[in-house]
Enzyme design. Structure first.
Site, mmCIF file in Angstrom:
data_model
loop_
_atom_site.group_PDB
_atom_site.id
_atom_site.type_symbol
_atom_site.label_atom_id
_atom_site.label_comp_id
_atom_site.label_asym_id
_atom_site.label_seq_id
_atom_site.Cartn_x
_atom_site.Cartn_y
_atom_site.Cartn_z
ATOM 1 N NE ARG A 1 -2.054 -1.761 3.503
ATOM 2 C CZ ARG A 1 -2.513 -1.970 4.734
ATOM 3 N NH1 ARG A 1 -3.723 -1.551 5.070
ATOM 4 N NH2 ARG A 1 -1.767 -2.589 5.636
ATOM 5 C CG HIS B 1 -2.402 -1.229 15.009
ATOM 6 N ND1 HIS B 1 -3.754 -1.300 15.286
ATOM 7 C CD2 HIS B 1 -2.308 -1.090 13.659
ATOM 8 C CE1 HIS B 1 -4.446 -1.229 14.169
ATOM 9 N NE2 HIS B 1 -3.598 -1.091 13.168
ATOM 10 C CG LEU C 1 -11.518 -2.415 17.819
ATOM 11 C CD1 LEU C 1 -10.005 -2.465 17.684
ATOM 12 C CD2 LEU C 1 -12.140 -1.568 16.715
ATOM 13 C CB VAL D 1 -9.157 -9.912 11.767
ATOM 14 C CG1 VAL D 1 -9.082 -8.619 10.959
ATOM 15 C CG2 VAL D 1 -9.602 -11.047 10.845
ATOM 16 C CD GLU E 1 -3.976 2.694 15.456
ATOM 17 O OE1 GLU E 1 -3.087 2.593 16.313
ATOM 18 O OE2 GLU E 1 -3.758 3.100 14.293
ATOM 19 C CE1 TYR F 1 -5.676 2.098 10.341
ATOM 20 C CE2 TYR F 1 -4.536 1.764 8.259
ATOM 21 C CZ TYR F 1 -5.717 1.917 8.971
ATOM 22 O OH TYR F 1 -6.919 1.913 8.319
ATOM 23 C CE LYS G 1 0.543 -2.512 9.441
ATOM 24 N NZ LYS G 1 -0.649 -2.762 10.296
ATOM 25 C CB VAL H 1 -1.263 -11.969 7.709
ATOM 26 C CG1 VAL H 1 -0.663 -10.813 6.912
ATOM 27 C CG2 VAL H 1 -0.727 -13.300 7.188
ATOM 28 C CB ALA H 2 0.621 -7.959 11.538
ATOM 29 C CG ASN H 3 1.034 -6.504 6.274
ATOM 30 O OD1 ASN H 3 1.213 -7.670 6.620
ATOM 31 N ND2 ASN H 3 1.721 -5.949 5.278
ATOM 32 C CB ILE I 1 -2.748 -10.322 14.590
ATOM 33 C CG1 ILE I 1 -1.348 -10.715 15.055
ATOM 34 C CG2 ILE I 1 -2.741 -9.698 13.221
ATOM 35 C CD1 ILE I 1 -1.307 -11.524 16.322
ATOM 36 C CG ASP I 2 -2.553 -4.813 12.750
ATOM 37 O OD1 ASP I 2 -1.350 -5.094 12.650
ATOM 38 O OD2 ASP I 2 -3.289 -4.617 11.779
ATOM 39 C CB SER J 1 -12.393 -2.980 9.859
ATOM 40 O OG SER J 1 -11.541 -2.472 10.857
ATOM 41 C CB SER K 1 -19.893 -12.769 23.766
ATOM 42 O OG SER K 1 -18.591 -13.213 24.090
#
Length: 379
Positions: free
Chosen positions: A15, A96, A240, A267, A118, A94, A75, A298-300, A269-270, A134, A220
């Site tokens: 990106r 994180h 999240l 998803v 974020e 981003y 990133k 995978v973080a991205n 993981i970030d 997202s 939940s």
């Protein structure tokens, strides 16, 4: 303001912080934009496209960082990039930070002002700069689950949608927000048996109405999560807590109870991940196995589809980036949503959830801005 857009250096990140169309908007408002040579190639944007939009091309990334008043990225900055940041420089990307104390400490030491996509908010208290990625990540999560379920990749050898006479895969989505909704939409479209778990009853009602009975919903609880994960062929972690570490909803002890070759796609993981076994992976090596269960972390994820995700991200970030370019720190003072996005300023952590997650002192954004201004005035 002088804007710098470096080429992303994270593993398999294609990106780019600004598209040519966005550059044109910055230039039209009187700002100068410098793009690192080749930064847009991942989205098929050549240097000539940026030149046509009014940017200049930087042959040296060091010179780009040295000249720019604001850096616009995708990133989180890697160590080599943080080393180039300087006091007073704006960073818009981003971050994180909650699960990444080393990055937080390095950004604090740099003295820069870091606004995180974020945690920027909108009038509905949503996260408008996180939402487009997202959406992409939620949709990709189902593609990733389908790929990982293939026997050749260590999975159960199961087709998500099944075929006539053979039952489809059971997909469990933890979290009914943007990621979860888009994951469920993709899974339902493929014909999977989908259950969404969320702790908000109003949101579960909305999802029930949205999907018109094509998904199951469950409130939940620890018991509900355990039951659904045990029965699942694929679990999508889509929870999240803005700015904070994600809660660990699937424990290591639960994995031996799952089906052999089942898949966990994290998803979150970030933000540290919502599975206890999660650790960041890359597009080059996306999965690992624990107790016979395939973990995809995978973080991205959106970096795999940079053409789609770069344009979607720019559509959302443009107005905030232009506000920062026009007003600098004053824009943050005047706009509560940009203040929510401010994570680091002049060595201080300015987001409460980030500070709590890292165990570091928290300074409110306005106080941090005032303190740095007073220091600059007196010294």
């Amino acid at each position: 303001m002088r804007i710098g857009v470096p080429k992303e250096v994270k593993n398999n990140e294609f990106r780019v912080g600004l598209t040519p169309a966005s550059v044109r908007e910055y230039v039209a408002q009187g700002h100068s934009v410098q793009i690192e040579k080749g930064a847009g190639l991942g989205i098929h944007a050549a240097d000539a496209d940026y030149l046509a939009a009014g940017a200049t091309i930087a042959e040296s990334v060091n010179a780009l960082f040295a000249d720019a008043e604001m850096i616009v990225k995708v990133k989180e900055p890697q160590p080599v990039e943080i080393a180039r940041l300087r006091p007073g420089q704006l960073l818009f990307t981003y971050l994180h930070l909650a699960p990444d104390p080393k990055q937080a400490q390095a950004l604090m030491a740099s003295g820069c002002t870091a606004v995180a996509y974020e945690t920027v908010t909108d009038d509905a208290l949503g996260l408008p700069l996180l939402a487009p990625m997202s959406e992409v990540a939620g949709r990709l999560a189902i593609e990733a689950a389908g790929e990982a379920l293939r026997r050749s990749n260590g999975g159960r050898g199961l087709l998500l949608g099944g075929v006539p006479g053979v039952a489809p895969a059971k997909v469990v989505v933890l979290g009914g927000g943007v990621v979860g909704t888009h994951a469920a939409r993709m899974a339902v479209g493929l014909g999977a048996d989908v259950t969404i778990i969320d702790r908000s009853i109003p949101r579960l009602r909305q999802l029930d109405e949205l999907f018109q009975g094509r998904v199951k919903t469950r409130f939940s609880t620890a018991e509900a999560v355990e039951q659904e994960v045990r029965a699942a062929d694929a679990v999508i972690g889509a929870v999240l807590v803005p700015g904070a570490n994600a809660p660990k909803l699937v424990t290591r002890a639960m994995l031996p109870t799952m089906k052999r070759g089942a898949v966990l796609v994290d998803v979150a993981i970030d933000q540290g991940g919502c599975f206890e076994t999660s650790r960041p992976t890359t597009h080059a090596e996306p999965t690992f196995e624990v107790d016979g269960v395939i973990n995809y972390c995978v973080a991205n994820m959106p970096g795999a589809v940079p053409l789609t995700s770069s344009h979607a991200l720019n559509n959302a970030t443009l107005r905030f980036g232009l506000a920062l370019a026009k007003g600098g720190l004053d824009a943050i003072r005047q706009d509560v949503h940009l203040r929510h996005g401010l994570n680091v300023h002049a060595g201080m952590i300015t987001h409460p959830a980030v500070a709590e997650s890292l165990g570091l002192p928290y300074t409110a954004a306005l106080d941090a801005l005032s303190q740095s201004e007073a220091l600059a005035t007196c010294c």
